[in-house]
Design a protein around this motif. Structure first.
Motif, PDB file in Angstrom:
ATOM      1  N   ASN A 260       0.880  -1.369  -0.081  1.00  0.00           N
ATOM      2  CA  ASN A 260      -0.329  -0.102  -0.142  1.00  0.00           C
ATOM      3  C   ASN A 260       0.912   1.207   0.247  1.00  0.00           C
ATOM      4  O   ASN A 260       0.747   1.559   0.691  1.00  0.00           O
ATOM      5  CB  ASN A 260      -0.924   0.375   1.022  1.00  0.00           C
ATOM      6  N   GLY A 261       1.752   0.822  -0.785  1.00  0.00           N
ATOM      7  CA  GLY A 261       2.817   3.065  -0.787  1.00  0.00           C
ATOM      8  C   GLY A 261       2.434   3.103  -2.888  1.00  0.00           C
ATOM      9  O   GLY A 261       2.072   2.254  -3.155  1.00  0.00           O
ATOM     10  N   TRP A 262       3.315   4.244  -2.678  1.00  0.00           N
ATOM     11  CA  TRP A 262       3.513   4.653  -3.562  1.00  0.00           C
ATOM     12  C   TRP A 262       4.740   5.083  -4.133  1.00  0.00           C
ATOM     13  O   TRP A 262       5.862   5.565  -3.929  1.00  0.00           O
ATOM     14  CB  TRP A 262       2.622   5.689  -4.010  1.00  0.00           C
ATOM     15  N   ALA A 263       5.706   5.173  -5.628  1.00  0.00           N
ATOM     16  CA  ALA A 263       7.162   5.863  -5.327  1.00  0.00           C
ATOM     17  C   ALA A 263       6.909   6.943  -6.884  1.00  0.00           C
ATOM     18  O   ALA A 263       5.251   7.093  -7.752  1.00  0.00           O
ATOM     19  CB  ALA A 263       7.873   5.134  -6.433  1.00  0.00           C
ATOM     20  N   ALA A 264       7.449   7.652  -6.363  1.00  0.00           N
ATOM     21  CA  ALA A 264       6.933   9.205  -7.073  1.00  0.00           C
ATOM     22  C   ALA A 264       8.266   9.927  -7.501  1.00  0.00           C
ATOM     23  O   ALA A 264       9.419  10.486  -6.489  1.00  0.00           O
ATOM     24  CB  ALA A 264       6.258   9.702  -6.954  1.00  0.00           C
ATOM     25  N   MET A 265       8.486  10.467  -8.591  1.00  0.00           N
ATOM     26  CA  MET A 265       9.088  11.566  -8.770  1.00  0.00           C
ATOM     27  C   MET A 265       8.604  13.300  -9.047  1.00  0.00           C
ATOM     28  O   MET A 265       7.632  13.039  -9.870  1.00  0.00           O
ATOM     29  CB  MET A 265       9.932  11.572  -9.910  1.00  0.00           C
ATOM     30  N   ILE A 266       8.969  13.719  -7.777  1.00  0.00           N
ATOM     31  CA  ILE A 266       8.047  15.788  -8.070  1.00  0.00           C
ATOM     32  C   ILE A 266       9.093  16.672  -8.017  1.00  0.00           C
ATOM     33  O   ILE A 266      10.312  16.613  -8.353  1.00  0.00           O
ATOM     34  CB  ILE A 266       7.448  15.575  -6.518  1.00  0.00           C
ATOM     35  N   GLN A 267       8.311  17.890  -8.925  1.00  0.00           N
ATOM     36  CA  GLN A 267       9.011  19.423  -8.979  1.00  0.00           C
ATOM     37  C   GLN A 267       8.023  19.768  -8.614  1.00  0.00           C
ATOM     38  O   GLN A 267       6.857  19.498  -7.800  1.00  0.00           O
ATOM     39  CB  GLN A 267       9.752  19.431 -10.355  1.00  0.00           C
ATOM     40  N   HIS A 268       8.551  20.926  -8.679  1.00  0.00           N
ATOM     41  CA  HIS A 268       7.600  22.317  -8.997  1.00  0.00           C
ATOM     42  C   HIS A 268       6.104  21.639  -9.289  1.00  0.00           C
ATOM     43  O   HIS A 268       6.001  22.276 -10.542  1.00  0.00           O
ATOM     44  CB  HIS A 268       8.529  23.510  -8.572  1.00  0.00           C
ATOM     45  N   TYR A 269       5.653  22.108  -8.923  1.00  0.00           N
ATOM     46  CA  TYR A 269       3.847  21.831  -8.594  1.00  0.00           C
ATOM     47  C   TYR A 269       3.457  20.431  -9.774  1.00  0.00           C
ATOM     48  O   TYR A 269       2.337  19.928  -9.945  1.00  0.00           O
ATOM     49  CB  TYR A 269       3.714  22.800 -10.188  1.00  0.00           C
ATOM     50  N   PHE A 270       4.562  19.992 -10.356  1.00  0.00           N
ATOM     51  CA  PHE A 270       3.486  18.847 -10.723  1.00  0.00           C
ATOM     52  C   PHE A 270       4.591  17.681 -10.359  1.00  0.00           C
ATOM     53  O   PHE A 270       5.449  17.597  -9.774  1.00  0.00           O
ATOM     54  CB  PHE A 270       4.443  19.269 -12.303  1.00  0.00           C
ATOM     55  N   LEU A 271       4.156  16.569 -11.418  1.00  0.00           N
ATOM     56  CA  LEU A 271       4.662  14.818 -10.710  1.00  0.00           C
ATOM     57  C   LEU A 271       4.587  13.849 -11.731  1.00  0.00           C
ATOM     58  O   LEU A 271       3.725  13.797 -12.349  1.00  0.00           O
ATOM     59  CB  LEU A 271       4.219  14.828  -8.588  1.00  0.00           C
ATOM     60  N   GLY A 272       5.362  12.938 -11.173  1.00  0.00           N
ATOM     61  CA  GLY A 272       4.609  11.495 -12.089  1.00  0.00           C
ATOM     62  C   GLY A 272       4.565  10.689 -10.717  1.00  0.00           C
ATOM     63  O   GLY A 272       5.783  10.440 -10.193  1.00  0.00           O
ATOM     64  N   ALA A 273       4.149  10.099 -10.923  1.00  0.00           N
ATOM     65  CA  ALA A 273       4.119   8.817 -10.068  1.00  0.00           C
ATOM     66  C   ALA A 273       3.069   7.382 -10.624  1.00  0.00           C
ATOM     67  O   ALA A 273       2.570   7.221 -11.221  1.00  0.00           O
ATOM     68  CB  ALA A 273       2.870   9.067  -9.069  1.00  0.00           C
ATOM     69  N   TRP A 274       4.159   6.169  -9.544  1.00  0.00           N
ATOM     70  CA  TRP A 274       3.978   4.709 -10.147  1.00  0.00           C
ATOM     71  C   TRP A 274       2.972   4.104  -8.412  1.00  0.00           C
ATOM     72  O   TRP A 274       3.226   4.229  -7.177  1.00  0.00           O
ATOM     73  CB  TRP A 274       4.927   3.854 -10.430  1.00  0.00           C
ATOM     74  N   GLU A 314      -1.733  -4.578 -13.520  1.00  0.00           N
ATOM     75  CA  GLU A 314      -2.567  -3.423 -13.702  1.00  0.00           C
ATOM     76  C   GLU A 314      -1.558  -2.203 -12.721  1.00  0.00           C
ATOM     77  O   GLU A 314      -0.882  -2.726 -11.941  1.00  0.00           O
ATOM     78  CB  GLU A 314      -3.640  -3.704 -13.173  1.00  0.00           C
ATOM     79  N   SER A 315      -1.492  -1.363 -13.185  1.00  0.00           N
ATOM     80  CA  SER A 315      -0.943  -0.791 -12.391  1.00  0.00           C
ATOM     81  C   SER A 315      -1.290   0.776 -13.150  1.00  0.00           C
ATOM     82  O   SER A 315      -1.789   0.777 -13.994  1.00  0.00           O
ATOM     83  CB  SER A 315       0.983   0.106 -12.180  1.00  0.00           C
ATOM     84  N   GLY A 316      -1.054   2.337 -12.248  1.00  0.00           N
ATOM     85  CA  GLY A 316      -1.736   3.522 -12.348  1.00  0.00           C
ATOM     86  C   GLY A 316      -0.289   4.101 -12.672  1.00  0.00           C
ATOM     87  O   GLY A 316       0.796   4.335 -11.659  1.00  0.00           O
ATOM     88  N   LEU A 317      -0.022   5.592 -13.608  1.00  0.00           N
ATOM     89  CA  LEU A 317       1.050   6.135 -13.990  1.00  0.00           C
ATOM     90  C   LEU A 317       0.222   7.495 -13.921  1.00  0.00           C
ATOM     91  O   LEU A 317      -1.063   7.985 -14.541  1.00  0.00           O
ATOM     92  CB  LEU A 317       1.556   6.100 -15.315  1.00  0.00           C
ATOM     93  N   PHE A 318       0.292   8.264 -12.548  1.00  0.00           N
ATOM     94  CA  PHE A 318      -0.187   9.185 -13.211  1.00  0.00           C
ATOM     95  C   PHE A 318       0.427  10.971 -13.387  1.00  0.00           C
ATOM     96  O   PHE A 318       2.276  10.683 -12.983  1.00  0.00           O
ATOM     97  CB  PHE A 318      -0.121  10.009 -11.216  1.00  0.00           C
ATOM     98  N   VAL A 319       0.834  11.299 -14.279  1.00  0.00           N
ATOM     99  CA  VAL A 319       1.501  12.542 -14.483  1.00  0.00           C
ATOM    100  C   VAL A 319       1.065  13.441 -14.957  1.00  0.00           C
ATOM    101  O   VAL A 319       0.198  13.654 -15.720  1.00  0.00           O
ATOM    102  CB  VAL A 319       1.733  11.994 -16.196  1.00  0.00           C
ATOM    103  N   GLY A 320       0.790  14.812 -14.214  1.00  0.00           N
ATOM    104  CA  GLY A 320       0.583  15.450 -14.015  1.00  0.00           C
ATOM    105  C   GLY A 320       0.567  16.068 -13.025  1.00  0.00           C
ATOM    106  O   GLY A 320       1.745  16.414 -12.091  1.00  0.00           O
ATOM    107  N   PRO A 321       0.168  17.961 -12.170  1.00  0.00           N
ATOM    108  CA  PRO A 321      -0.110  18.632 -11.516  1.00  0.00           C
ATOM    109  C   PRO A 321      -0.606  18.228 -10.489  1.00  0.00           C
ATOM    110  O   PRO A 321      -1.084  17.632 -10.013  1.00  0.00           O
ATOM    111  CB  PRO A 321      -1.047  20.198 -12.154  1.00  0.00           C
ATOM    112  N   LYS A 322      -0.245  18.836  -9.481  1.00  0.00           N
ATOM    113  CA  LYS A 322      -0.630  18.138  -8.130  1.00  0.00           C
ATOM    114  C   LYS A 322      -2.109  19.476  -7.237  1.00  0.00           C
ATOM    115  O   LYS A 322      -1.994  19.579  -6.202  1.00  0.00           O
ATOM    116  CB  LYS A 322       0.778  18.773  -6.689  1.00  0.00           C
ATOM    117  N   LEU A 323      -2.783  17.946  -7.740  1.00  0.00           N
ATOM    118  CA  LEU A 323      -4.313  18.808  -7.666  1.00  0.00           C
ATOM    119  C   LEU A 323      -4.167  17.791  -6.345  1.00  0.00           C
ATOM    120  O   LEU A 323      -4.770  16.380  -6.573  1.00  0.00           O
ATOM    121  CB  LEU A 323      -5.244  18.486  -8.696  1.00  0.00           C
TER     122      LEU A 323
END
Length: 548
Positions: A260-274, A314-323
């Motif tokens: 129940n975790g996740w991994a991400a690369m983040i920056q100002h305002y945006f991120l990519g997360a598996w 299956e997996s989820g890939l989030f690529v976008g703004p920090k909403l």
């Protein structure tokens, strides 16, 4: 205690707090030498693939097979995918997401047709998403193999809410893997699937891995005045939100089992997360590659696909703004990538109030002003105590100066005489300290809310302020802020030390220059707060001075 010293201390402390993480970066890992970047840029495609042979996770069920692409380079193609929120390029080599443009977030207001490119495969600014399968039973569909695509371009058509992009790969043994990207209208979460069809006479076992590759660009991206974190992040039930920066990846490889975790690369305002499926146990890993790039990812448990059957990973890939609200819905703790630091417990309520007010007034600038007013009302009584103490000290200014002239350099007698005067006049020289100190965490939390929230990005206010996330183009707000600081100094007790008095006079100029490069939303908050403080302090000072 001289209240001017308190004010000077608080002002300088606030500056130090704003720059603390930036200073940390100055003593952190240094960027890769430019010579190495040039050398990498000159590598041939085959040499680059050979250097990336170690970017496949080693956490495989049994024997690790070498990627086919290293031994037998094959030319890949790019698939263009366009939705209402994305313009993405997927490479048939491994099905990697090589470029990702966020169509609803332009680079600047001056270039509304140029979307922010969050992911790209440029050698110097590389940031890509990769995924694949590892197995010891047959050839492996890692991110080094070549997939087949039926089309070179996919576009979400009007009236449809989903777009599916399939890629296929077949092993010599007869294992067929279909890799699918499922895009949903209006959503930055992409579903990634690996469907394994076992057409052989024996069982197939394999594990799914997902990872990011990125180059460290923090040294060139950071600002001398504003610092926001760029790097890796993981989340676990035990450790919660945990930063894995590029220095950590250089020092040692991450190796941890998390459910129940996740991994991400983040920056100002945006991120990519598996984001893996709920309750799925994964092994999280990181690695610094020989070419100066960094890998952060996770590999799942071994799954069995019996002969003649099929199974989908299956997996989820989030690529976008920090909403924040969308991130909350996707996975526990994912909203923490909106990094408010240690004051998250205060910053989240502040953002909640700011967002509610914006829902009423429809303007983030006015929302900042109203929130600042509400915070001043919340701390009205503590501020009143502080300003009353300052006014009393100001009233004693001439008498304190007379004591200094009387005792000269005899500090002991001077301090004793000053304490006797405080007792006689029933004044607590520390009365202005505590009320101000208890407000500092709230105002710093508001600072981080205004700095980190993507909602402020390119948000207009009024007149010449058309982007609250960038500096005032005409420096009007910073100048007004400097003037308000001068007015506040006039209302405060004058320091007896001439050197301290000179420092206090220079401070508004220093802050004006400093805030000239701050986002205008932050300066707007500071100007509003100063003007409210001046009004309250002026009333209280006049009241104290008029008292007998």
């Amino acid at each position: 205690m001289d209240n001017q010293r308190l004010i000077l201390f608080m002002a300088l402390s606030f500056v130090c707090l704003l720059l603390w993480e930036a200073w940390q970066q100055d003593y952190g890992p240094q960027p890769e030498p430019q010579a190495e970047l040039v050398e990498n840029a000159e590598q041939t495609a085959a040499e680059q693939r050979a250097s990336l042979a170690g970017d496949v996770p080693s956490a495989a069920p049994q024997v690790i097979n070498e990627p086919d692409s290293v031994a037998q380079p094959v030319q890949s193609e790019r698939i263009l995918v366009k939705t209402d929120v994305f313009a993405i390029e997927i490479d048939t080599r491994g099905g990697d997401v090589r470029e990702a443009d966020l169509r609803q977030y332009p680079v600047s207001l001056d270039t509304p047709d140029e979307p922010t490119r969050l992911m790209l495969d440029d050698g110097h600014h590389l940031f890509i998403a990769q995924s694949g399968l590892r197995t010891a039973d047959s050839k492996e569909p890692t991110h080094h193999v070549i997939y087949h695509a039926a089309q070179s371009r996919y576009e979400m058509q009007p009236g449809l809410d989903e777009l599916v992009v399939p890629l296929t790969w077949t092993s010599p043994e007869g294992i067929v893997v279909t890799k699918r990207y499922r895009f949903t209208r209006g959503d930055y979460l992409v579903k990634v699937e690996h469907e394994v069809m076992n057409n052989t006479a024996s069982d197939w076992r394999g594990r799914q891995y997902r990872q990011f590759q990125r180059r460290d660009t923090t040294a060139e991206d950071k600002s001398a005045f504003i610092y926001t974190y760029t790097g890796g992040v993981i989340y676990s039930q035990e450790e919660k939100y945990e930063k894995i920066d590029f220095g950590d990846m250089s020092d040692s490889d991450l190796s941890r089992d998390i459910t129940n975790g996740w991994a991400a690369m983040i920056q100002h305002y945006f991120l990519g997360a598996w984001v893996p499926n709920r309750d799925e146990a994964n092994h999280y890993y990181s690695k610094k590659l020989n070419n100066g790039q960094y890998v952060l990812g996770l590999v799942g448990p071994t799954q069995l696909v019996p002969a003649g059957s099929r199974m989908t990973f299956e997996s989820g890939l989030f690529v976008g703004p920090k909403l924040q609200h969308r991130l909350e819905d996707i996975a526990e703790g994912l909203d923490l990538t909106v990094d408010y630091g240690y004051l998250t417990v205060l910053a989240k309520p502040v953002f909640w109030v700011l967002e509610k007010i914006h829902g009423l007034v429809g303007n983030w600038g006015w929302s900042i002003i109203i929130v600042t007013i509400l915070i001043k009302l919340l701390f009205y009584k503590p501020s009143e105590m502080s300003y009353k103490s300052m006014a009393q000290m100001r009233k004693l200014g001439p008498r304190l100066q007379a004591l200094k002239e009387r005792y000269g350099d005899d500090k002991q007698k001077l301090n004793q005489a000053m304490m006797d005067m405080y007792r006689t006049e029933k004044i607590n020289p520390l009365g202005g300290c505590l009320p101000i100190l208890i407000q500092i965490p709230v105002f710093i939390a508001l600072y981080w809310v205004l700095l980190e929230s993507v909602e402020m990005r390119q948000a207009p206010f009024a007149l010449w302020i058309n982007d609250l996330s960038t500096k005032d183009p005409y420096f009007v707000l910073p100048v007004i802020m400097g003037v308000t600081m001068l007015i506040q100094q006039k209302l405060n007790p004058a320091p007896m030390d001439p050197i301290q008095a000179k420092v206090m006079m220079i401070l508004p100029l220093v802050f004006t220059v400093f805030f000239a490069f701050f986002p205008s939303g932050l300066v707007l908050y500071w100007v509003t707060n100063n003007m409210l403080s001046i009004a309250q302090q002026w009333v209280i000072t006049k009241r104290v001075e008029a008292a007998k």
